[in-house]
Enzyme design. Sequence first.
Site, PDB file in Angstrom:
ATOM      1  N   GLY A   1       1.831  14.788  69.525  1.00 41.50           N
ATOM      2  CA  GLY A   1       1.666  15.313  68.179  1.00 41.50           C
ATOM      3  C   GLY A   1       1.680  14.203  67.149  1.00 41.50           C
ATOM      4  N   ASP A   2       2.763  13.433  67.094  1.00 38.64           N
ATOM      5  CA  ASP A   2       2.792  12.360  66.128  1.00 38.64           C
ATOM      6  C   ASP A   2       3.087  11.044  66.804  1.00 38.64           C
ATOM      7  OD1 ASP A   2       5.306  13.051  66.941  1.00 38.64           O
ATOM      8  OD2 ASP A   2       6.229  13.070  64.929  1.00 38.64           O
ATOM      9  N   GLU A   3       2.682  10.929  68.117  1.00 40.23           N
ATOM     10  CA  GLU A   3       2.922   9.713  68.891  1.00 40.23           C
ATOM     11  C   GLU A   3       1.595   8.948  69.131  1.00 40.23           C
ATOM     12  OE1 GLU A   3       6.718  11.241  71.614  1.00 40.23           O
ATOM     13  OE2 GLU A   3       4.703  11.248  72.427  1.00 40.23           O
TER      14      GLU A   3
ATOM     15  N   LEU B   1       5.852   8.765  64.480  1.00 40.81           N
ATOM     16  CA  LEU B   1       6.017   8.957  63.031  1.00 40.81           C
ATOM     17  C   LEU B   1       7.380   9.596  62.769  1.00 40.81           C
ATOM     18  CD1 LEU B   1       2.496  10.302  61.998  1.00 40.81           C
ATOM     19  CD2 LEU B   1       3.336   7.971  61.997  1.00 40.81           C
TER      20      LEU B   1
END
Lengths: 561, 349
Positions: A485-487, A444
């Site tokens: 985390g945002d992967e 993201l």
Amino acid sequence: MRLGIAAKLGLVLALVGMLAAGLTGFYAYTASRNLLIDSAKKELLTSTQVLGRRILQAREEGSRNLRTLAHHPAALAALQQADRAREDELAVLFSLLMEANPAYFQIRLISAEDGGLERVRIDRDGTTLLRVDGDELQEKGHYPYVFDALKLAAGQTYMSRIAINNERGSHAALGQPAVQYAMPVMDPQGIARGVIVINVDLDGVFALLAQDLRQEFHLFLTNRQGDFLIHPDPTLTFGFDKGRRILVHDEFPDTRDLVDGRAAHVVTTAKDRRYAKRPVVAAFIALRPQVTTDESQVILGLAQPLEKVLKQADALGMVTVQIVAILCLAGIPVAAVLARAITRPINDLSAAVEHFSDNGHTPKLPLDRRDEIGVLARSFNLLRNQIHQQIADLNRNRRELEHLARHDTLTGLPNRALFDDRVNVALSAARRENTRLALLFIDLDHFKPINDQLGHAAGDLVLKAVADRILGIIRESDTAARIGGDEFVVLLRNTHGREDAANVAQKIARAIAQPLALGGQGVSVSASIGIAIYPEDGADVATLSKSADQAMYRVKQKARA
Amino acid sequence: MSRLRCCRALLVPLLAALLPGVALAVDTLRVLAWPGYADPDVVRIFEQRTRTKVEVTRIDSDEILWQKISHRHAEDFDVFAVNTAELQRYIAAKLVVPIDLGTIRNRRAQLPHFRDLAALPGVTYDGQAYAIPYTYAAMGLIYDRRQIGEPPASIAALWDPRYKGKVLAYNSGTHNFALAAQKIGAASPFTLAERDWAGAVDALIALRRNVLTFYSQPEESAELFVSRQAALLFANYGTQQLHLLRAAGADVGFVLPDEGALAWLDCWVITRGARDKALAAAWIDYLLEPGPSGLLTTRHGLANTRVQPEDHAAGDRLAWLQPVESVERRNQLWERILSGYRASRVLTP
């Protein structure tokens, strides 16, 4: 083991049953054997008493005959003067009486005068009757049946000692056991002028009296001192006549009471000496002739072999044995059924224990029983239910833990470990099937500001929404995972090529880019997606991942640039 | 005393070794005796005195005595007692040997009629004495003192019509013919001459008519005597019957008839098989001593040969039993008489 308990219990029950039947049978046999011996003794005593009464009756009949003769006018007439006609008349009378009484050896009219000369005499000689006459008539005054009988009152009977008749010339009576009955013949002045004497064959009279006794009965008769007069072994009779005493109380010690006059009857069992091989039961009674006699008492006895008595007991014993055998045979199936009935609930319980872990199969427990087994079954059932409940809880916890270990708690997507497994599985399949697969690496853009400005909860909501949107695009057979985390990564199976994968990646990127209502304000995120294709970009997870990661960075740098 | 005995114990074997042939403790005397003739205490004294051992075998019948002695030809016994009537057949069979009277010193103390062996029937043979009298019993008459005032003097009392129906006689052929012989004055009671038989039979028929009855056992005689109030009894069993009657309360006397009471006499004799005849003679001599002979009377009620019994008068004659001319004939005739045969039929064959 289950069979073992049932078999053992059955065996024990059967043995106990047999023992009980056997013991009952044995005691029944013993008791009835004693009863039989007792009743045989009573019967013997009764038979002896009946015989005793018959002897008395025979004696009374003898007295009646004597009275008839003693009171016959011809008797006195013949004694008062030698009157041939009167003597002949008497001889006919004597003969008639002797014909009617086969046990009479002799009937005589004996004078008180002339040394006790016989006046009229009929002897039995073989099968015929013989009138002894002339100078063959003998003088008998020195015999007690003359001198003692002459002292009697009219109508009284004299009985001699029972002895072997040694009087020479007495024909059939010579050498035979005999007893003389005598009665005085009185003249009108009451003086005894002579006697009538009847000589009775002891063996003959007893043969007659005892003829309807049972065959196996042995007859005994003794004089007052216990000397045998009648005995099954004739050589043991009249021992005193041969200079030796053979006594009833030597053969049957209990009869001493009778000989000594201390008892009226004795019932005994003889098992010694003579009777060692064939024991007998015997009954003896004392008979006291109610006439004038030196033979103040005789002892009459009957004996019966014990084996005859016990023959009935043996028959009873056989029946008992049969009944016991039948009971024992019947007891075996009963014991088996009983053993099964007792062990079945135990078997059910043990089966339930055995199949405890088989969830599908639960043997029926005897929960409705009201006995100890019912209590045990209910306790066991409760225990089983509790254990099942706890195992179920444990399984659920284990599954949750397993899920937690392989999934991302926030989005519910597989984590890296699970994702790597799936990629490996998919790689194997692709190699085998010679197909392609694609790995999309999604990161993201500008997620950190959202987290910082709107808080972690909002960040989390965004991540969840991203996961949902990825899942909304990919096929069921594809896998999406959150690896950081945002992967996010996505495995696309059976892609046709880079185009196809890029197409899916575009759809995902667009979906993620859709604005998101978050706490009343619209938030939009974007994602950078790197693509790696098997086999072109790598043949294993690590290479493919690295390739996709690099592709994603290139995309991100391109976007920044 | 004990030292003396000790010395003797040592001396005896020593003497035995030095003087072979001397009779010492090794000897055993084998005695065959009737009950009461050799009581253990009597035997013990003899054993101690002679330092011998005595083996006593008891017999109670003439038949058994004959069997034991004649078996193995008298080898099994040294000395035995036998009555004079029986002795004849032992002498005839040479089973006994003459006795050296000089060794029987105690004969001197015997009553004169027992010393005069030649006068005792059957005791001497061929001039030699074979037997030493030891004990005897006489068959006298027992009478009721209340019914018979004067003791009957003669055997003829049995025939006395005063006692008709009150006489008890014994049921025996041999003895009754002996009585009959005495009654008719025959030469010997034991050997009837042919001419005497008819008279003897008549006498016994007369006896039969006079008696109450004939008895067999001593107890039977006592019971009949008391219960039938008999007056006179021929006591075949001797003083035994007298004692029985007195015990039954009868007031009775005992008398030996003038004709000579029938009596048995038991004598000691020595067998041909005796191993030590001197020891056998010593046994006989010992039994004639006052001790053993006295015990015979006091303990067993038997008469001994030293002292005149109180029931016997000094001048009494005894007719010692002898073998009769024919036991068979006497018994056959007696059975007929007892059965009541009339005189005319008794002697018919």
